[in-house]
Design a protein around this motif. Structure first.
Motif, PDB file in Angstrom:
ATOM      1  N   ALA A   8       1.038  -1.333   0.243  1.00  0.00           N
ATOM      2  CA  ALA A   8      -0.370  -0.158  -0.183  1.00  0.00           C
ATOM      3  C   ALA A   8       0.875   1.390  -0.159  1.00  0.00           C
ATOM      4  CB  ALA A   8      -1.431   0.100   0.597  1.00  0.00           C
ATOM      5  N   LEU A   9       1.559   2.376  -0.745  1.00  0.00           N
ATOM      6  CA  LEU A   9       1.649   3.183  -1.465  1.00  0.00           C
ATOM      7  C   LEU A   9       0.436   4.459  -1.535  1.00  0.00           C
ATOM      8  CD1 LEU A   9       2.895   1.131  -2.610  1.00  0.00           C
ATOM      9  CD2 LEU A   9       4.318   2.291  -3.829  1.00  0.00           C
ATOM     10  N   LEU A  10       0.532   5.072  -0.312  1.00  0.00           N
ATOM     11  CA  LEU A  10      -0.081   6.234   0.025  1.00  0.00           C
ATOM     12  C   LEU A  10       0.219   7.568  -0.483  1.00  0.00           C
ATOM     13  CD1 LEU A  10      -2.763   7.266   1.531  1.00  0.00           C
ATOM     14  CD2 LEU A  10      -1.951   7.412   3.592  1.00  0.00           C
ATOM     15  N   PHE A  11      -0.108   8.031  -1.315  1.00  0.00           N
ATOM     16  CA  PHE A  11      -0.542   9.665  -1.371  1.00  0.00           C
ATOM     17  C   PHE A  11      -0.472  10.927  -0.020  1.00  0.00           C
ATOM     18  CE2 PHE A  11      -0.408   7.830  -5.989  1.00  0.00           C
ATOM     19  CZ  PHE A  11       0.372   8.935  -6.547  1.00  0.00           C
ATOM     20  N   CYS A  12       0.785  11.849  -0.349  1.00  0.00           N
ATOM     21  CA  CYS A  12       0.637  12.540   0.115  1.00  0.00           C
ATOM     22  C   CYS A  12       0.735  13.875  -0.581  1.00  0.00           C
ATOM     23  CB  CYS A  12       1.373  12.773   1.475  1.00  0.00           C
ATOM     24  SG  CYS A  12       0.897  13.912   2.562  1.00  0.00           S
ATOM     25  N   PRO A  13      -0.018  15.347  -0.687  1.00  0.00           N
ATOM     26  CA  PRO A  13       0.827  16.585  -1.214  1.00  0.00           C
ATOM     27  C   PRO A  13       0.979  16.669  -0.566  1.00  0.00           C
ATOM     28  CG  PRO A  13      -1.979  16.301  -0.333  1.00  0.00           C
ATOM     29  CD  PRO A  13      -1.855  15.094  -0.167  1.00  0.00           C
ATOM     30  N   ALA A  14       2.677  17.599  -0.763  1.00  0.00           N
ATOM     31  CA  ALA A  14       4.209  17.870  -0.537  1.00  0.00           C
ATOM     32  C   ALA A  14       3.531  19.040   0.202  1.00  0.00           C
ATOM     33  CB  ALA A  14       5.261  17.833  -1.448  1.00  0.00           C
ATOM     34  N   ASP A  15       2.418  19.329  -0.229  1.00  0.00           N
ATOM     35  CA  ASP A  15       2.178  21.045   0.667  1.00  0.00           C
ATOM     36  C   ASP A  15       1.423  21.225   1.687  1.00  0.00           C
ATOM     37  OD1 ASP A  15      -0.413  20.310  -0.402  1.00  0.00           O
ATOM     38  OD2 ASP A  15      -0.987  22.509  -1.329  1.00  0.00           O
ATOM     39  N   ARG A  16       0.870  20.082   2.856  1.00  0.00           N
ATOM     40  CA  ARG A  16       0.558  19.494   3.686  1.00  0.00           C
ATOM     41  C   ARG A  16       1.452  18.945   4.563  1.00  0.00           C
ATOM     42  NH1 ARG A  16      -5.424  19.711   3.422  1.00  0.00           N
ATOM     43  NH2 ARG A  16      -4.924  20.081   5.627  1.00  0.00           N
ATOM     44  N   PRO A  17       2.742  19.894   5.055  1.00  0.00           N
ATOM     45  CA  PRO A  17       3.620  19.019   5.739  1.00  0.00           C
ATOM     46  C   PRO A  17       3.343  18.368   6.769  1.00  0.00           C
ATOM     47  CG  PRO A  17       3.845  21.149   5.930  1.00  0.00           C
ATOM     48  CD  PRO A  17       3.178  21.283   4.829  1.00  0.00           C
ATOM     49  N   GLU A  18       2.524  18.918   8.196  1.00  0.00           N
ATOM     50  CA  GLU A  18       1.588  17.849   8.616  1.00  0.00           C
ATOM     51  C   GLU A  18       0.783  16.894   8.488  1.00  0.00           C
ATOM     52  OE1 GLU A  18      -2.172  20.151   6.622  1.00  0.00           O
ATOM     53  OE2 GLU A  18      -0.172  20.246   7.235  1.00  0.00           O
ATOM     54  N   ARG A  19       0.662  16.266   7.628  1.00  0.00           N
ATOM     55  CA  ARG A  19       0.277  14.866   7.493  1.00  0.00           C
ATOM     56  C   ARG A  19       1.566  13.759   6.309  1.00  0.00           C
ATOM     57  NH1 ARG A  19      -4.664  16.160   2.909  1.00  0.00           N
ATOM     58  NH2 ARG A  19      -5.816  17.427   3.779  1.00  0.00           N
ATOM     59  N   PHE A  20       1.976  14.411   6.893  1.00  0.00           N
ATOM     60  CA  PHE A  20       3.871  13.402   6.240  1.00  0.00           C
ATOM     61  C   PHE A  20       4.014  12.359   6.743  1.00  0.00           C
ATOM     62  CE2 PHE A  20       6.302  16.703   3.209  1.00  0.00           C
ATOM     63  CZ  PHE A  20       4.919  17.259   2.836  1.00  0.00           C
ATOM     64  N   GLY A  22       1.940  10.986   9.204  1.00  0.00           N
ATOM     65  CA  GLY A  22       1.358  10.510   9.610  1.00  0.00           C
ATOM     66  C   GLY A  22       0.926   9.415   8.146  1.00  0.00           C
ATOM     67  N   ALA A  23       0.466  10.098   7.504  1.00  0.00           N
ATOM     68  CA  ALA A  23       0.683   9.876   6.341  1.00  0.00           C
ATOM     69  C   ALA A  23       1.656   7.647   6.434  1.00  0.00           C
ATOM     70  CB  ALA A  23       0.581   9.851   5.228  1.00  0.00           C
ATOM     71  N   GLU A  25       3.393   6.246   8.965  1.00  0.00           N
ATOM     72  CA  GLU A  25       2.589   5.588  10.022  1.00  0.00           C
ATOM     73  C   GLU A  25       1.645   4.593   9.488  1.00  0.00           C
ATOM     74  OE1 GLU A  25       1.947   8.176  13.014  1.00  0.00           O
ATOM     75  OE2 GLU A  25       4.252   8.411  13.620  1.00  0.00           O
ATOM     76  N   LYS A  26       0.942   4.957   7.604  1.00  0.00           N
ATOM     77  CA  LYS A  26      -0.392   4.189   7.954  1.00  0.00           C
ATOM     78  C   LYS A  26      -0.030   3.619   7.134  1.00  0.00           C
ATOM     79  CE  LYS A  26      -3.680   7.498   9.925  1.00  0.00           C
ATOM     80  NZ  LYS A  26      -3.043   8.821   9.421  1.00  0.00           N
ATOM     81  N   ALA A  27       0.773   3.847   6.120  1.00  0.00           N
ATOM     82  CA  ALA A  27       0.881   3.047   4.824  1.00  0.00           C
ATOM     83  C   ALA A  27       2.980   2.416   4.957  1.00  0.00           C
ATOM     84  CB  ALA A  27       0.609   4.176   3.504  1.00  0.00           C
ATOM     85  N   ASP A  28       2.518   1.654   3.763  1.00  0.00           N
ATOM     86  CA  ASP A  28       4.102   1.006   3.830  1.00  0.00           C
ATOM     87  C   ASP A  28       4.481   2.124   3.157  1.00  0.00           C
ATOM     88  OD1 ASP A  28       2.835  -1.989   4.616  1.00  0.00           O
ATOM     89  OD2 ASP A  28       1.981  -1.936   3.046  1.00  0.00           O
ATOM     90  N   ALA A  29       4.051   3.058   2.400  1.00  0.00           N
ATOM     91  CA  ALA A  29       4.929   3.832   1.755  1.00  0.00           C
ATOM     92  C   ALA A  29       4.395   4.376   1.135  1.00  0.00           C
ATOM     93  CB  ALA A  29       6.205   3.419   0.273  1.00  0.00           C
ATOM     94  N   VAL A  30       5.400   6.379   1.596  1.00  0.00           N
ATOM     95  CA  VAL A  30       3.835   7.423   0.771  1.00  0.00           C
ATOM     96  C   VAL A  30       4.898   7.643   0.042  1.00  0.00           C
ATOM     97  CG1 VAL A  30       6.182   9.046   2.742  1.00  0.00           C
ATOM     98  CG2 VAL A  30       3.783   9.483   2.082  1.00  0.00           C
ATOM     99  N   ILE A  31       3.467   8.783  -0.597  1.00  0.00           N
ATOM    100  CA  ILE A  31       4.599   9.277  -2.213  1.00  0.00           C
ATOM    101  C   ILE A  31       4.261  10.626  -1.716  1.00  0.00           C
ATOM    102  CG2 ILE A  31       4.337   9.251  -4.185  1.00  0.00           C
ATOM    103  CD1 ILE A  31       2.599   6.815  -4.831  1.00  0.00           C
ATOM    104  N   LEU A  32       5.444  11.437  -1.815  1.00  0.00           N
ATOM    105  CA  LEU A  32       4.887  12.872  -1.590  1.00  0.00           C
ATOM    106  C   LEU A  32       5.176  13.331  -2.828  1.00  0.00           C
ATOM    107  CD1 LEU A  32       7.671  13.518   1.305  1.00  0.00           C
ATOM    108  CD2 LEU A  32       5.195  13.277   1.712  1.00  0.00           C
ATOM    109  N   ASP A  33       3.449  14.286  -2.730  1.00  0.00           N
ATOM    110  CA  ASP A  33       3.539  14.957  -4.275  1.00  0.00           C
ATOM    111  C   ASP A  33       3.425  16.230  -4.491  1.00  0.00           C
ATOM    112  OD1 ASP A  33       2.512  14.800  -7.045  1.00  0.00           O
ATOM    113  OD2 ASP A  33      -0.017  14.440  -5.867  1.00  0.00           O
ATOM    114  N   LEU A  34       4.538  16.639  -5.159  1.00  0.00           N
ATOM    115  CA  LEU A  34       4.701  17.615  -6.105  1.00  0.00           C
ATOM    116  C   LEU A  34       4.298  17.561  -7.025  1.00  0.00           C
ATOM    117  CD1 LEU A  34       9.212  17.987  -5.779  1.00  0.00           C
ATOM    118  CD2 LEU A  34       7.334  19.142  -4.019  1.00  0.00           C
ATOM    119  N   GLU A  35       3.524  16.804  -7.657  1.00  0.00           N
ATOM    120  CA  GLU A  35       2.848  16.965  -9.322  1.00  0.00           C
ATOM    121  C   GLU A  35       1.489  17.873  -8.905  1.00  0.00           C
ATOM    122  OE1 GLU A  35       1.260  14.941 -13.352  1.00  0.00           O
ATOM    123  OE2 GLU A  35       1.569  14.163 -11.384  1.00  0.00           O
ATOM    124  N   ASP A  36       0.514  16.656  -9.187  1.00  0.00           N
ATOM    125  CA  ASP A  36      -0.690  17.172 -10.020  1.00  0.00           C
ATOM    126  C   ASP A  36      -1.842  17.429  -7.978  1.00  0.00           C
ATOM    127  OD1 ASP A  36      -1.459  16.641 -12.260  1.00  0.00           O
ATOM    128  OD2 ASP A  36      -1.873  14.888 -12.153  1.00  0.00           O
TER     129      ASP A  36
END
Length: 268
Positions: A8-20, A22-23, A25-36
């Protein structure tokens, strides 16, 4: 280089650092998104958040903007100021477009346009590619279409073709394959159905856009107890057999034994 993240790879918007955190911790990996997921006027802030992020780089993927875009060069400059070295390249359309990345980086090609899917074989052959992912919505948009799914919820044929092609080309070149996000967050039944199919078909993981989807993906990729019992039993039986043999009414040969080994590998 191998791809070992997931399922499970969880996308996280890179403009929301307060979520980094937590994302991650919840997923197997986090995808910090600079795009869409990030508006144009927030991308500079998002890059700053990436530089400041205190996360395990081995479990972080950074999605950058498409090669050739105005934002791409700035994304690369930002990455050089971080320890993050696994990069998802949005709208990858050719292996030549990846030349900007030096050997420090492991790349995940996101084939989400007609050109990208068409070139999936050449992209998968690139030595820095560790995994391939496909995307349905941008693909259909690149063709001038309006929807990737039928009214019944299933993918249209063009999306199914893209999914299969990316998986096949990834496998042909020994790379991992990541299944596309299920954008209907409330449709957990549909997500489970697609994730179970992805696991059975050979995908290494599934990307998701909401923490509520993580457990459904993990459960879908995890072998059932019945599958584990069968895998262990048939592999034990094979130790005393030569060539093709019969087991529980089924013909067993090397491809079936490889299926059993894959079941045990997923359990690990």
């Amino acid at each position: 280089m191998t791809f070992e993240l997931g399922p499970a790879l969880l996308f996280c918007p890179a403009d929301r650092p307060e979520r980094f955190r937590g994302a991650l911790e919840k997923a197997d990996a986090v995808i910090l998104d600079l795009e869409d997921a990030v508006l144009a006027d927030a991308k500079a802030t998002a890059r700053g958040n990436l530089i400041d992020a205190d996360l395990d780089p081995d479990r972080v993927v950074v999605r950058v903007n498409p090669p050739g875009s105005d934002a791409f060069a700035s994304d690369l400059a930002t990455l050089s100021q971080t320890d993050f070295r696994t990069v998802m390249v949005a709208k990858t359309e050719s292996p030549e477009s990846l030349a900007a990345f030096d050997e420090r980086f492991s790349l995940i090609a996101l084939c989400e346009t007609a050109r990208g899917v068409h070139a999936a074989d050449r992209i998968a052959a690139h030595p820095q590619i560790v995994a391939m992912m496909w995307g349905a919505e941008d693909l259909v948009a690149s063709l001038g279409g309006t929807s990737s799914r039928l009214a019944t919820g299933g993918y249209r044929d063009i999306a199914r073709y893209a999914r299969s092609r990316v998986l096949l080309e990834a496998g042909a070149h020994g790379k991992g394959a990541i299944d596309a996000v299920h954008i209907d967050i409330d449709d957990l039944d549909g997500l489970v159905t697609e994730a179970e199919d992805a696991a059975a078909s050979g995908f290494a993981g599934t990307a998701c856009i909401h923490p509520s989807q993580v457990s459904a993906i993990r459960e879908a990729y995890a072998p059932t107890e019945a599958a584990l019992r069968w895998a262990r039993s048939v592999l034990t039986a094979a130790e005393s057999e030569r060539g093709v043999f019969r087991f529980e009414g089924r013909m067993i040969d090397e491809p079936v034994l490889r299926h059993a080994r894959s079941v045990l590998a997923r359990a690990r």
